[in-house]
Design a protein around this motif. Sequence first.
Motif, PDB file in Angstrom:
ATOM      1  N   GLY A   1      42.340  37.063  54.390  1.00 32.78           N
ATOM      2  CA  GLY A   1      43.469  36.444  52.810  1.00 32.78           C
ATOM      3  C   GLY A   1      42.674  36.284  52.019  1.00 32.78           C
ATOM      4  O   GLY A   1      41.401  36.679  51.682  1.00 32.78           O
ATOM      5  N   SER A   2      43.368  35.849  50.687  1.00 29.36           N
ATOM      6  CA  SER A   2      42.625  35.897  49.022  1.00 29.36           C
ATOM      7  C   SER A   2      42.938  34.337  49.034  1.00 29.36           C
ATOM      8  O   SER A   2      43.812  34.081  48.959  1.00 29.36           O
ATOM      9  CB  SER A   2      42.666  36.779  48.632  1.00 29.36           C
ATOM     10  OG  SER A   2      42.082  37.913  49.189  1.00 29.36           O
TER      11      SER A   2
ATOM     12  N   PHE B   1      33.454  37.841  47.951  1.00 31.14           N
ATOM     13  CA  PHE B   1      33.685  37.041  45.833  1.00 31.14           C
ATOM     14  C   PHE B   1      32.904  37.697  45.382  1.00 31.14           C
ATOM     15  O   PHE B   1      31.573  38.737  45.584  1.00 31.14           O
ATOM     16  CB  PHE B   1      32.567  35.624  47.229  1.00 31.14           C
ATOM     17  CG  PHE B   1      33.256  35.473  47.784  1.00 31.14           C
ATOM     18  CD1 PHE B   1      34.725  35.303  48.152  1.00 31.14           C
ATOM     19  CD2 PHE B   1      32.612  33.734  48.045  1.00 31.14           C
ATOM     20  CE1 PHE B   1      34.719  34.974  49.970  1.00 31.14           C
ATOM     21  CE2 PHE B   1      33.271  32.994  48.861  1.00 31.14           C
ATOM     22  CZ  PHE B   1      33.900  33.724  49.915  1.00 31.14           C
ATOM     23  N   THR B   2      34.051  37.221  44.049  1.00 33.66           N
ATOM     24  CA  THR B   2      33.614  37.602  42.659  1.00 33.66           C
ATOM     25  C   THR B   2      33.911  36.730  41.755  1.00 33.66           C
ATOM     26  O   THR B   2      34.577  35.723  41.611  1.00 33.66           O
ATOM     27  CB  THR B   2      34.494  38.617  41.938  1.00 33.66           C
ATOM     28  OG1 THR B   2      34.562  39.830  43.095  1.00 33.66           O
ATOM     29  CG2 THR B   2      34.212  39.144  40.884  1.00 33.66           C
ATOM     30  N   ILE B   3      32.355  35.963  41.489  1.00 35.51           N
ATOM     31  CA  ILE B   3      32.013  35.475  40.003  1.00 35.51           C
ATOM     32  C   ILE B   3      32.701  35.518  38.484  1.00 35.51           C
ATOM     33  O   ILE B   3      32.156  36.730  38.623  1.00 35.51           O
ATOM     34  CB  ILE B   3      31.413  34.150  39.986  1.00 35.51           C
ATOM     35  CG1 ILE B   3      31.049  32.986  39.173  1.00 35.51           C
ATOM     36  CG2 ILE B   3      30.068  35.102  40.165  1.00 35.51           C
ATOM     37  CD1 ILE B   3      30.174  31.898  39.412  1.00 35.51           C
ATOM     38  N   SER B   4      33.650  35.079  38.015  1.00 34.39           N
ATOM     39  CA  SER B   4      33.943  35.616  36.550  1.00 34.39           C
ATOM     40  C   SER B   4      33.691  34.232  35.868  1.00 34.39           C
ATOM     41  O   SER B   4      33.960  33.142  36.285  1.00 34.39           O
ATOM     42  CB  SER B   4      34.965  36.370  36.468  1.00 34.39           C
ATOM     43  OG  SER B   4      35.894  35.673  36.736  1.00 34.39           O
TER      44      SER B   4
ATOM     45  N   ASN C   1      35.838  28.181  28.960  1.00 31.91           N
ATOM     46  CA  ASN C   1      35.183  27.259  29.310  1.00 31.91           C
ATOM     47  C   ASN C   1      35.657  26.884  30.784  1.00 31.91           C
ATOM     48  O   ASN C   1      35.590  25.836  31.563  1.00 31.91           O
ATOM     49  CB  ASN C   1      35.186  25.508  28.467  1.00 31.91           C
ATOM     50  CG  ASN C   1      34.427  25.150  27.940  1.00 31.91           C
ATOM     51  OD1 ASN C   1      33.705  26.600  27.361  1.00 31.91           O
ATOM     52  ND2 ASN C   1      35.429  25.183  26.326  1.00 31.91           N
ATOM     53  N   THR C   2      35.413  28.189  31.574  1.00 31.07           N
ATOM     54  CA  THR C   2      36.888  28.238  32.735  1.00 31.07           C
ATOM     55  C   THR C   2      36.326  29.301  33.967  1.00 31.07           C
ATOM     56  O   THR C   2      35.282  30.000  33.253  1.00 31.07           O
ATOM     57  CB  THR C   2      37.683  29.003  32.379  1.00 31.07           C
ATOM     58  OG1 THR C   2      38.322  27.390  32.136  1.00 31.07           O
ATOM     59  CG2 THR C   2      38.742  28.438  34.146  1.00 31.07           C
ATOM     60  N   VAL C   3      35.030  29.346  34.889  1.00 30.94           N
ATOM     61  CA  VAL C   3      34.725  29.767  35.879  1.00 30.94           C
ATOM     62  C   VAL C   3      35.584  29.978  36.736  1.00 30.94           C
ATOM     63  O   VAL C   3      36.128  29.315  37.521  1.00 30.94           O
ATOM     64  CB  VAL C   3      33.387  29.362  36.598  1.00 30.94           C
ATOM     65  CG1 VAL C   3      33.562  28.080  37.010  1.00 30.94           C
ATOM     66  CG2 VAL C   3      32.006  30.080  37.294  1.00 30.94           C
ATOM     67  N   TYR C   4      35.621  30.904  37.673  1.00 29.13           N
ATOM     68  CA  TYR C   4      36.347  31.919  38.276  1.00 29.13           C
ATOM     69  C   TYR C   4      35.283  31.522  39.839  1.00 29.13           C
ATOM     70  O   TYR C   4      34.384  32.836  39.717  1.00 29.13           O
ATOM     71  CB  TYR C   4      37.407  32.520  37.748  1.00 29.13           C
ATOM     72  CG  TYR C   4      38.615  32.572  37.094  1.00 29.13           C
ATOM     73  CD1 TYR C   4      37.480  32.861  36.043  1.00 29.13           C
ATOM     74  CD2 TYR C   4      39.558  32.064  36.923  1.00 29.13           C
ATOM     75  CE1 TYR C   4      38.868  32.657  34.811  1.00 29.13           C
ATOM     76  CE2 TYR C   4      40.030  31.548  36.103  1.00 29.13           C
ATOM     77  CZ  TYR C   4      40.060  31.423  34.518  1.00 29.13           C
ATOM     78  OH  TYR C   4      40.442  31.267  33.586  1.00 29.13           O
ATOM     79  N   LEU C   5      36.335  31.828  41.391  1.00 33.11           N
ATOM     80  CA  LEU C   5      35.238  32.871  42.114  1.00 33.11           C
ATOM     81  C   LEU C   5      36.457  33.121  42.848  1.00 33.11           C
ATOM     82  O   LEU C   5      37.623  32.494  43.234  1.00 33.11           O
ATOM     83  CB  LEU C   5      34.608  31.397  43.178  1.00 33.11           C
ATOM     84  CG  LEU C   5      34.352  31.832  43.981  1.00 33.11           C
ATOM     85  CD1 LEU C   5      32.799  33.100  43.645  1.00 33.11           C
ATOM     86  CD2 LEU C   5      33.610  31.020  45.339  1.00 33.11           C
ATOM     87  N   GLN C   6      37.222  34.818  43.046  1.00 33.17           N
ATOM     88  CA  GLN C   6      37.869  35.470  43.586  1.00 33.17           C
ATOM     89  C   GLN C   6      37.465  35.856  44.758  1.00 33.17           C
ATOM     90  O   GLN C   6      36.232  36.026  45.137  1.00 33.17           O
ATOM     91  CB  GLN C   6      37.933  36.894  42.945  1.00 33.17           C
ATOM     92  CG  GLN C   6      39.018  37.462  43.992  1.00 33.17           C
ATOM     93  CD  GLN C   6      40.622  36.507  43.533  1.00 33.17           C
ATOM     94  OE1 GLN C   6      41.136  36.480  42.883  1.00 33.17           O
ATOM     95  NE2 GLN C   6      41.310  36.781  44.399  1.00 33.17           N
TER      96      GLN C   6
END
Length: 116
Positions: A16-17, A67-70, A76-81
């Motif tokens: 899953g994700s 995984f993908t970081i953006s 001012n937000t960072v994501y980790l998909q």
Amino acid sequence: QVQLVESGGGLVQAGGSLRLSCAASGSTSSLNGMGWYRQAPGKQRELVAAISSGGTTNYADSVKGRFTISRDNAKNTVYLQMSSLKPEDTAVYYCAAEYWGAWAYWGQGTQVTVSS
């Protein structure tokens, strides 16, 4: 001072994700890189992914291709998909912010559990 608040953790089946978010507040103009670390029970905290202020990324070998970081500098937000999750990805995930070359600020952590 900078405050980091993570969200998006939870329980997911293998394959899953999930998407983690980390919102920074406070003196954010001084920040450079941002990253995600994780710590599994009985193990050391490890860097999962990082992204520079210019968008350059690097990943741990164990998550490359999954995984993908953006980051959204305006928010001012960072994501980790995270995709194709494995049970070994189970850990507490921490957001971190770099200041003058050091990971100086940390979030409180969010639990990610991947069931087999």
